[in-house]
Design a protein around this motif. Structure first.
Motif, PDB file in Angstrom:
ATOM      1  N   ALA A 258      18.029  -8.810 -72.988  1.00 47.40           N
ATOM      2  CA  ALA A 258      18.024  -7.143 -71.697  1.00 47.40           C
ATOM      3  C   ALA A 258      18.816  -6.086 -72.443  1.00 47.40           C
ATOM      4  CB  ALA A 258      18.122  -7.300 -70.609  1.00 47.40           C
ATOM      5  N   ARG A 259      19.330  -5.933 -72.982  1.00 40.93           N
ATOM      6  CA  ARG A 259      20.123  -5.206 -73.962  1.00 40.93           C
ATOM      7  C   ARG A 259      19.628  -3.613 -73.590  1.00 40.93           C
ATOM      8  NH1 ARG A 259      25.671  -3.829 -77.038  1.00 40.93           N
ATOM      9  NH2 ARG A 259      24.254  -2.337 -78.520  1.00 40.93           N
ATOM     10  N   LYS A 260      19.317  -2.490 -73.778  1.00 40.06           N
ATOM     11  CA  LYS A 260      18.661  -1.570 -74.062  1.00 40.06           C
ATOM     12  C   LYS A 260      19.112  -0.650 -74.983  1.00 40.06           C
ATOM     13  CE  LYS A 260      15.802  -1.980 -70.263  1.00 40.06           C
ATOM     14  NZ  LYS A 260      15.254  -0.689 -68.941  1.00 40.06           N
ATOM     15  N   PHE A 261      21.172  -0.257 -74.389  1.00 38.37           N
ATOM     16  CA  PHE A 261      21.572   0.359 -75.423  1.00 38.37           C
ATOM     17  C   PHE A 261      22.952   0.342 -74.671  1.00 38.37           C
ATOM     18  CE2 PHE A 261      21.412   2.049 -71.242  1.00 38.37           C
ATOM     19  CZ  PHE A 261      22.610   3.588 -71.468  1.00 38.37           C
ATOM     20  N   TYR A 262      24.104   0.837 -75.778  1.00 42.23           N
ATOM     21  CA  TYR A 262      25.174   0.972 -76.102  1.00 42.23           C
ATOM     22  C   TYR A 262      25.752   2.326 -75.739  1.00 42.23           C
ATOM     23  CZ  TYR A 262      30.015   0.011 -74.915  1.00 42.23           C
ATOM     24  OH  TYR A 262      31.455  -1.054 -74.497  1.00 42.23           O
ATOM     25  N   ASP A 263      26.992   3.292 -75.094  1.00 40.73           N
ATOM     26  CA  ASP A 263      27.504   4.181 -75.074  1.00 40.73           C
ATOM     27  C   ASP A 263      28.538   4.556 -75.541  1.00 40.73           C
ATOM     28  OD1 ASP A 263      28.621   6.763 -75.664  1.00 40.73           O
ATOM     29  OD2 ASP A 263      26.603   7.650 -73.798  1.00 40.73           O
ATOM     30  N   TYR A 264      29.507   4.404 -77.133  1.00 42.24           N
ATOM     31  CA  TYR A 264      30.880   4.552 -76.503  1.00 42.24           C
ATOM     32  C   TYR A 264      31.216   5.401 -76.003  1.00 42.24           C
ATOM     33  CZ  TYR A 264      30.876   0.465 -80.014  1.00 42.24           C
ATOM     34  OH  TYR A 264      30.642   0.010 -80.585  1.00 42.24           O
ATOM     35  N   LYS A 265      31.157   6.068 -75.453  1.00 39.74           N
ATOM     36  CA  LYS A 265      32.144   7.088 -74.382  1.00 39.74           C
ATOM     37  C   LYS A 265      32.186   6.716 -72.990  1.00 39.74           C
ATOM     38  CE  LYS A 265      28.790  10.779 -74.661  1.00 39.74           C
ATOM     39  NZ  LYS A 265      27.497  10.862 -75.096  1.00 39.74           N
TER      40      LYS A 265
END
Length: 339
Positions: A258-265
């Motif tokens: 179900a993961r859509k994205f990841y933002d390292y910020k």
């Protein structure tokens, strides 16, 4: 007997990290850790040097550093220097490099090179002679009377866990799910045994957020970022081994569908939007949540499957309260000694 550690982000002001490690030391925490990601946060190598000079007994290290963002001989020399400064209180946590390398456009260190560098670092930082880049190197100034610096290796997949088993003194596991922990340790210990090492000597260090409260719904909102962070490593495993591989347990891989994205910020930040896909069930499995009694029950379960150290990722709101609750209500129940 289960020991306890605390991991503090190297966020400014730097004095906060020092204060938390000092407080943890006074409350009975045996280990003090920090991240190593020099763009997202302050330079943790500098901060741990200050911590080493301003603490007395807590063991210190990275959870985790990597052998690819700095020259590995520098990493070895730094740890050996810190072992001298702290009179033997250093422990190295090391992985292939996630945020530290990805944020600057690099991929995690390849597994074969990871192993080659770890073998060298472990020898060199402990005062033994190595051959590196065609040169014979030795830190002749290492104090031989000090204990060796343990190397705890982080990994999830069979190949990285093989490195942990062949080279490491322990395995760092970023989740608190007993089923997955057992699979990880079995995999690493199999590699240790195949290499002629004592598999039972391999330590198990479990790292996860813990939020002390009677309100489980609130606690889950505090930690959704954590399984999302773990999903970065799981996505790497799926890329290498396939989505339905028999080599990786579905208990580890199913939730990332179900993961859509990841933002390292927003790496390791409460409320990060990339954690919205994480279910309540995964929060409960991967983290240690609830009131002191519920937390103690979960930790007893972890202890029963062979966990040697539980390391709190102290990145939720109410961090001081969580630290204090562990010191007064949780740690004494495992050590038998009031903090």
């Amino acid at each position: 007997m289960l020991s306890f550690g605390v991991t503090v982000l190297p966020d400014p002001p730097y004095t906060r990290l020092i204060e938390v490690l000092q407080r943890g030391e006074s409350l009975g925490f045996e280990y003090g850790w920090t991240y190593d990601s020099h763009i997202l946060w302050q330079e943790s190598y500098a901060l741990l040097a200050i911590a080493g000079a301003q603490t007395e007994k807590i063991k210190l290290g990275h959870c985790v550093t990597n052998p690819g963002i700095r020259d590995p001989t520098i990493t070895a020399s730094w740890y050996a220097t810190m072992q001298d400064i702290t009179s033997g209180r250093m422990v190295m946590g090391i992985g292939r490099g996630d945020s530290s390398r990805r944020v600057v456009g690099l991929k995690p260190v390849k597994v074969d090179e990871f192993e080659r560098r770890l073998v060298m670092i472990k020898e060199l930082m402990n005062g033994r002679r190595v051959e590196w880049n065609g040169k014979e190197l030795e830190l002749a100034w290492v104090r031989k009377e000090l204990p060796p610096i343990p190397m705890q290796v982080a990994g999830y997949g069979p190949r990285a866990l093989g490195v942990a088993g062949r080279v490491g003194d322990g395995v760092i596991i970023q989740l608190a799910d007993p089923q997955i922990i057992q699979w990880i340790m079995d995999t690493a210990r199999r590699a240790a045994e195949e290499a002629g090492r004592d598999p039972a000597a391999l330590q198990c260090i479990v790292c996860a957020p813990s939020h002390v409260t009677d309100n489980l719904a609130e606690a889950r909102e505090q930690v959704r970022w954590f399984p999302a962070m773990v999903s970065n490593h799981v996505m790497d495993l799926i890329e290498r081994y396939g989505e339905n591989s028999d080599e990786i347990p579905s208990a580890l891989t199913d939730y990332v569908k179900a993961r859509k994205f990841y933002d390292y910020k927003d790496h390791s930040r409460v409320g990060a939007r990339h954690g919205e896909f994480v279910t309540d069930e995964i929060c409960d499995r991967f983290c240690v949540l609830g009131n002191s009694e519920q937390i103690t029950e979960k930790l007893r379960e972890l202890e029963s499957v062979g966990v040697d150290q539980f390391d709190i990722y102290l990145m939720t709101e109410g961090a001081d309260e969580t630290l204090a609750a562990y010191g007064s209500d949780v740690i004494p129940g495992f050590s038998g000694v009031a903090a």
